[in-house]
Design an enzyme around this catalytic site. Sequence first.
Site, PDB file in Angstrom:
ATOM      1  N   HIS A  24       0.836  -1.196   0.000  1.00 25.86           N
ATOM      2  CA  HIS A  24       0.000   0.000   0.000  1.00 25.86           C
ATOM      3  C   HIS A  24       0.870   1.245   0.000  1.00 25.86           C
ATOM      4  O   HIS A  24       2.087   1.156   0.154  1.00 25.86           O
ATOM      5  CB  HIS A  24      -0.933   0.010   1.215  1.00 25.86           C
ATOM      6  CG  HIS A  24      -2.065  -0.953   1.121  1.00 25.86           C
ATOM      7  ND1 HIS A  24      -1.953  -2.279   1.498  1.00 25.86           N
ATOM      8  CD2 HIS A  24      -3.340  -0.801   0.669  1.00 25.86           C
ATOM      9  CE1 HIS A  24      -3.117  -2.891   1.299  1.00 25.86           C
ATOM     10  NE2 HIS A  24      -3.963  -2.023   0.792  1.00 25.86           N
TER      11      HIS A  24
ATOM     12  N   LYS B 108      -0.114   4.604   4.734  1.00 26.66           N
ATOM     13  CA  LYS B 108      -1.004   3.647   5.407  1.00 26.66           C
ATOM     14  C   LYS B 108      -0.323   3.134   6.672  1.00 26.66           C
ATOM     15  O   LYS B 108       0.823   2.664   6.620  1.00 26.66           O
ATOM     16  CB  LYS B 108      -1.356   2.482   4.476  1.00 26.66           C
ATOM     17  CG  LYS B 108      -2.380   1.520   5.081  1.00 26.66           C
ATOM     18  CD  LYS B 108      -2.830   0.490   4.054  1.00 26.66           C
ATOM     19  CE  LYS B 108      -3.789  -0.527   4.637  1.00 26.66           C
ATOM     20  NZ  LYS B 108      -5.036   0.099   5.117  1.00 26.66           N
TER      21      LYS B 108
END
Length: 240
Positions: free
Chosen positions: A151, A155
């Site tokens: 990600h 994140k």
Amino acid sequence: MNEPTSPVRILVHGASGRMGQSLLRLAGERDDIVVVAAVARSQPAQRVIDGVPYFAGSELSAVPDFDVAIDFSLPEGFDGILSTCLQRGTALVSGTTGIEAHQRAALQAASQNIALLWAANFSLGVAVLTELVERAAAALPGWDCDIVESHHAHKLDAPSGTALALGASAEHGGATPRYASVRAGDIVGEHLVQFTALGERIELVHRASNRDIFARGALHVAARLHGRPAGLYRVRDLLG
């Protein structure tokens, strides 16, 4: 001649967030749903935007009739929308993350009375991947199972909720998953589930290149949850 079906009336809860804004924008692409109200955490600057009436979270009792609420808010707003759906006997689709154990218990209890769906990921492709992972794990006893998720650099949680959901499916199929996480650049989301034995390897991969897939998936399942009997549903239950 069949009578035309009325559009499913949608309430968007968490309308000021990224997902809420995407839901409002993308709902106009569909003929089978109509957004009848949008609810934001604070008092809206405008009462009506693009024909949709806006309400503050404290005004839930005043929202017009709706068939399904789609909730992408914060844990502190979750109790209110769940209570409203119970009071009105309407379905709820929620992707709110970080809810506490007592809220999960309330969700389970509410499923005795209304149709509910909570998911960490609303990608229809991920829903299919989840099923494939469970089937592969059951068919490949004794194989190593590794889940690698990637990600964007901002994140915070790792492994991701989607990776953990994939791992739960692998466990249900009899595997013992291991996890690895990558945080880099602006990656929207990639999930690799790898099954490995001596001399061979199977890779099941999902890559998201656009965040709109999550809003489209939530609208898809909301349209299909309407009219279902009470219960706790998964995205994969509403694919067709």
